[in-house]
Motif scaffolding. Structure first.
Motif, PDB file in Angstrom:
ATOM      1  N   PHE A 192       7.088   1.732  -8.582  1.00  0.00           N
ATOM      2  CA  PHE A 192       6.114   2.487  -7.783  1.00  0.00           C
ATOM      3  C   PHE A 192       4.939   1.606  -7.353  1.00  0.00           C
ATOM      4  CE2 PHE A 192       8.109   6.234  -9.950  1.00  0.00           C
ATOM      5  CZ  PHE A 192       8.555   6.848  -8.797  1.00  0.00           C
ATOM      6  N   GLU A 193       4.526   0.667  -8.199  1.00  0.00           N
ATOM      7  CA  GLU A 193       3.427  -0.223  -7.819  1.00  0.00           C
ATOM      8  C   GLU A 193       3.828  -1.117  -6.646  1.00  0.00           C
ATOM      9  OE1 GLU A 193       2.619  -2.216 -11.460  1.00  0.00           O
ATOM     10  OE2 GLU A 193       1.646  -0.469 -12.380  1.00  0.00           O
ATOM     11  N   GLU A 194       5.043  -1.679  -6.708  1.00  0.00           N
ATOM     12  CA  GLU A 194       5.496  -2.545  -5.618  1.00  0.00           C
ATOM     13  C   GLU A 194       5.761  -1.737  -4.344  1.00  0.00           C
ATOM     14  OE1 GLU A 194       8.669  -5.199  -6.597  1.00  0.00           O
ATOM     15  OE2 GLU A 194       7.697  -5.918  -8.423  1.00  0.00           O
ATOM     16  N   ARG A 195       6.280  -0.554  -4.521  1.00  0.00           N
ATOM     17  CA  ARG A 195       6.530   0.329  -3.380  1.00  0.00           C
ATOM     18  C   ARG A 195       5.211   0.709  -2.709  1.00  0.00           C
ATOM     19  NH1 ARG A 195       9.982   2.331   0.533  1.00  0.00           N
ATOM     20  NH2 ARG A 195       9.684   4.543   0.835  1.00  0.00           N
ATOM     21  N   ALA A 196       4.208   1.030  -3.513  1.00  0.00           N
ATOM     22  CA  ALA A 196       2.896   1.391  -2.973  1.00  0.00           C
ATOM     23  C   ALA A 196       2.300   0.243  -2.172  1.00  0.00           C
ATOM     24  CB  ALA A 196       1.954   1.799  -4.104  1.00  0.00           C
ATOM     25  N   ALA A 197       2.412  -0.968  -2.700  1.00  0.00           N
ATOM     26  CA  ALA A 197       1.874  -2.135  -1.997  1.00  0.00           C
ATOM     27  C   ALA A 197       2.588  -2.340  -0.666  1.00  0.00           C
ATOM     28  CB  ALA A 197       2.013  -3.381  -2.873  1.00  0.00           C
ATOM     29  N   PHE A 198       3.910  -2.151  -0.659  1.00  0.00           N
ATOM     30  CA  PHE A 198       4.662  -2.298   0.594  1.00  0.00           C
ATOM     31  C   PHE A 198       4.242  -1.248   1.610  1.00  0.00           C
ATOM     32  CE2 PHE A 198       8.057  -0.831   3.338  1.00  0.00           C
ATOM     33  CZ  PHE A 198       8.394  -2.006   4.000  1.00  0.00           C
ATOM     34  N   LEU A 199       4.158   0.013   1.195  1.00  0.00           N
ATOM     35  CA  LEU A 199       3.823   1.091   2.123  1.00  0.00           C
ATOM     36  C   LEU A 199       2.446   0.890   2.744  1.00  0.00           C
ATOM     37  CD1 LEU A 199       5.188   4.185   0.143  1.00  0.00           C
ATOM     38  CD2 LEU A 199       6.188   3.136   2.184  1.00  0.00           C
ATOM     39  N   GLN A 200       1.507   0.370   1.942  1.00  0.00           N
ATOM     40  CA  GLN A 200       0.171   0.137   2.500  1.00  0.00           C
ATOM     41  C   GLN A 200       0.206  -1.011   3.499  1.00  0.00           C
ATOM     42  OE1 GLN A 200      -3.353   0.873   0.272  1.00  0.00           O
ATOM     43  NE2 GLN A 200      -4.239  -1.105   0.797  1.00  0.00           N
ATOM     44  N   GLN A 201       0.894  -2.097   3.144  1.00  0.00           N
ATOM     45  CA  GLN A 201       0.948  -3.259   4.029  1.00  0.00           C
ATOM     46  C   GLN A 201       1.705  -2.958   5.316  1.00  0.00           C
ATOM     47  OE1 GLN A 201       3.414  -6.469   2.653  1.00  0.00           O
ATOM     48  NE2 GLN A 201       2.376  -7.991   3.916  1.00  0.00           N
ATOM     49  N   ALA A 202       2.853  -2.286   5.195  1.00  0.00           N
ATOM     50  CA  ALA A 202       3.721  -2.085   6.356  1.00  0.00           C
ATOM     51  C   ALA A 202       3.298  -0.908   7.225  1.00  0.00           C
ATOM     52  CB  ALA A 202       5.168  -1.897   5.894  1.00  0.00           C
ATOM     53  N   TYR A 203       2.800   0.179   6.594  1.00  0.00           N
ATOM     54  CA  TYR A 203       2.567   1.417   7.340  1.00  0.00           C
ATOM     55  C   TYR A 203       1.142   1.962   7.208  1.00  0.00           C
ATOM     56  CZ  TYR A 203       7.682   1.320   7.016  1.00  0.00           C
ATOM     57  OH  TYR A 203       8.996   0.943   7.049  1.00  0.00           O
ATOM     58  N   GLY A 204       0.305   1.277   6.441  1.00  0.00           N
ATOM     59  CA  GLY A 204      -1.069   1.742   6.285  1.00  0.00           C
ATOM     60  C   GLY A 204      -1.222   2.964   5.411  1.00  0.00           C
ATOM     61  N   ILE A 205      -0.224   3.261   4.578  1.00  0.00           N
ATOM     62  CA  ILE A 205      -0.294   4.405   3.655  1.00  0.00           C
ATOM     63  C   ILE A 205      -1.111   3.987   2.437  1.00  0.00           C
ATOM     64  CG2 ILE A 205       1.068   5.914   2.137  1.00  0.00           C
ATOM     65  CD1 ILE A 205       3.344   5.671   4.217  1.00  0.00           C
ATOM     66  N   ASP A 206      -2.168   4.736   2.136  1.00  0.00           N
ATOM     67  CA  ASP A 206      -3.090   4.362   1.067  1.00  0.00           C
ATOM     68  C   ASP A 206      -2.366   4.279  -0.276  1.00  0.00           C
ATOM     69  OD1 ASP A 206      -5.246   5.559  -1.157  1.00  0.00           O
ATOM     70  OD2 ASP A 206      -6.064   4.069   0.227  1.00  0.00           O
ATOM     71  N   SER A 207      -2.382   3.110  -0.888  1.00  0.00           N
ATOM     72  CA  SER A 207      -1.615   2.904  -2.117  1.00  0.00           C
ATOM     73  C   SER A 207      -2.190   3.700  -3.289  1.00  0.00           C
ATOM     74  CB  SER A 207      -1.564   1.414  -2.476  1.00  0.00           C
ATOM     75  OG  SER A 207      -2.861   0.892  -2.685  1.00  0.00           O
ATOM     76  N   ALA A 208      -3.525   3.836  -3.340  1.00  0.00           N
ATOM     77  CA  ALA A 208      -4.136   4.581  -4.449  1.00  0.00           C
ATOM     78  C   ALA A 208      -3.744   6.053  -4.381  1.00  0.00           C
ATOM     79  CB  ALA A 208      -5.650   4.425  -4.418  1.00  0.00           C
ATOM     80  N   ALA A 209      -3.768   6.631  -3.169  1.00  0.00           N
ATOM     81  CA  ALA A 209      -3.383   8.038  -3.005  1.00  0.00           C
ATOM     82  C   ALA A 209      -1.903   8.227  -3.339  1.00  0.00           C
ATOM     83  CB  ALA A 209      -3.672   8.496  -1.578  1.00  0.00           C
ATOM     84  N   TYR A 210      -1.087   7.281  -2.903  1.00  0.00           N
ATOM     85  CA  TYR A 210       0.356   7.332  -3.197  1.00  0.00           C
ATOM     86  C   TYR A 210       0.595   7.330  -4.709  1.00  0.00           C
ATOM     87  CZ  TYR A 210       5.138   5.587  -3.718  1.00  0.00           C
ATOM     88  OH  TYR A 210       6.452   5.409  -4.100  1.00  0.00           O
ATOM     89  N   LEU A 211      -0.042   6.405  -5.401  1.00  0.00           N
ATOM     90  CA  LEU A 211       0.181   6.290  -6.850  1.00  0.00           C
ATOM     91  C   LEU A 211      -0.363   7.501  -7.602  1.00  0.00           C
ATOM     92  CD1 LEU A 211      -0.559   2.481  -7.322  1.00  0.00           C
ATOM     93  CD2 LEU A 211       1.643   3.649  -7.595  1.00  0.00           C
ATOM     94  N   ALA A 212      -1.463   8.084  -7.105  1.00  0.00           N
ATOM     95  CA  ALA A 212      -2.018   9.276  -7.752  1.00  0.00           C
ATOM     96  C   ALA A 212      -1.038  10.437  -7.658  1.00  0.00           C
ATOM     97  CB  ALA A 212      -3.355   9.645  -7.110  1.00  0.00           C
TER      98      ALA A 212
END
Length: 313
Positions: free
Chosen positions: A46-66
């Protein structure tokens, strides 16, 4: 007490009015889109996925992980439920999420209750059925009563499918797509659709890109009308606006499609690619574009339409 895992918000309001009791998790991930790290460590995943989503699509990683953490807390208490019920559909979007949820459940260090599944690809009351969100609340109790139970061979198939989906070699996934699905009858067709997202061996277009250019070759279309044609004819993907926007933007950046207001048109280059006179991969950037565990800018794998299989270029 039941724990229901619903694939997306479209089903939630219908479910809440259905009279079916239990706790609910809405699974909002779109694991069919972008990189899925190959690891059995779920926190790391989930941490690596969150980092990818933020970098590639601008999806906030903190909100995703929460949000992920909330779901993980409920799933960690899975042993306290009498049954876990999965509500998923037949398309690639849902089936990838489904095998991941089964994989995740199998990794929990808790004793699982029985796990059942509600899934369908059509409904007599809904012409051109595309998902549970098209149903009415009164449709759900009969589906709930007809649910099927995940057996050991289904667990094995789901685990193998997820690990193959997250790998950079698609051959294992192709082999799994041809296996009997038992209680996962839609998985094979969905995995075949996924493999057809690899660049085509003849002109570099994948199945979605080829569909778009084929339709635009017949004449310019409003973007929304093009999407509706896709949803009607390639229901197997289950993609929403988000995924389709990624494709149309890439087609524009490559110079094979132009936009004027809401209208999309194919260019001369696009027609040459359709006619196999040029290769799409010579014009499009595949940097940071992934399908599951496969980075498209590095992969030697292609989909061969004539052979109906994956080939090494």
């Amino acid at each position: 007490m039941f724990l229901h895992i619903l694939n997306g918000d479209a089903t939630r309001s219908i479910f809440q009015n259905s009279g079916i009791g239990g706790d609910v998790i809405v699974w909002r991930e779109m694991l069919c889109e972008g990189r899925t790290p190959a690891t059995r460590n779920m926190s790391r995943f989930f941490e690596e996925r969150a980092a990818f989503l933020q970098q590639a699509y601008g999806i906030d990683s903190a909100a995703y992980l929460a949000e992920v953490e909330q779901d993980k807390e409920l799933l960690q208490n899975a042993s306290g439920y009498d049954e876990i019920v999965l509500w998923f559909e037949f398309d690639l979007f849902c089936q990838v999420n489904l095998v991941f949820v089964l994989y995740y459940l199998s990794q929990l260090s808790v004793k699982l209750p029985p796990v059942s599944i509600v899934q369908l690809d059509q409904h007599p009351d809904v012409p051109n059925f595309r998902g549970l969100g098209m149903l009415q609340p009164h449709h759900l109790p009969p589906l709930f009563e007809a649910r099927t139970y995940i057996r050991e061979e289904d667990w094995q198939l789901a685990r193998a499918a997820w690990e193959a989906y997250s790998a950079d070699d698609p051959l294992a996934l192709e082999e799994l797509s041809r296996r009997p699905g038992h209680q996962l009858p839609y998985l094979g067709q969905a995995l075949q659709a996924h493999l057809q997202r690899l660049p085509n061996a003849t002109n570099g277009l994948n199945a979605v890109e080829h569909f778009f250019l084929d339709r635009l070759a017949l004449g310019k279309l409003r973007e929304r009308d093009l999407y509706y044609q896709f949803w009607n004819e390639l229901k197997i993907y289950g993609f929403g606006d988000f995924q389709l926007d990624i494709y149309t933007n890439r087609l524009q950046q490559a110079g094979v499609v132009t936009r004027e207001s809401e209208m999309l048109s194919i260019t001369g280059l696009g027609e040459e690619i359709l006619n196999r006179e040029e290769n799409y991969l010579s014009f499009v950037s595949s940097k940071n574009i992934w399908i599951g565990g496969i980075p498209l800018d590095q992969t030697p794998w292609r989909w061969d339409d004539e052979e109906g299989k994956v080939v090494h270029s």
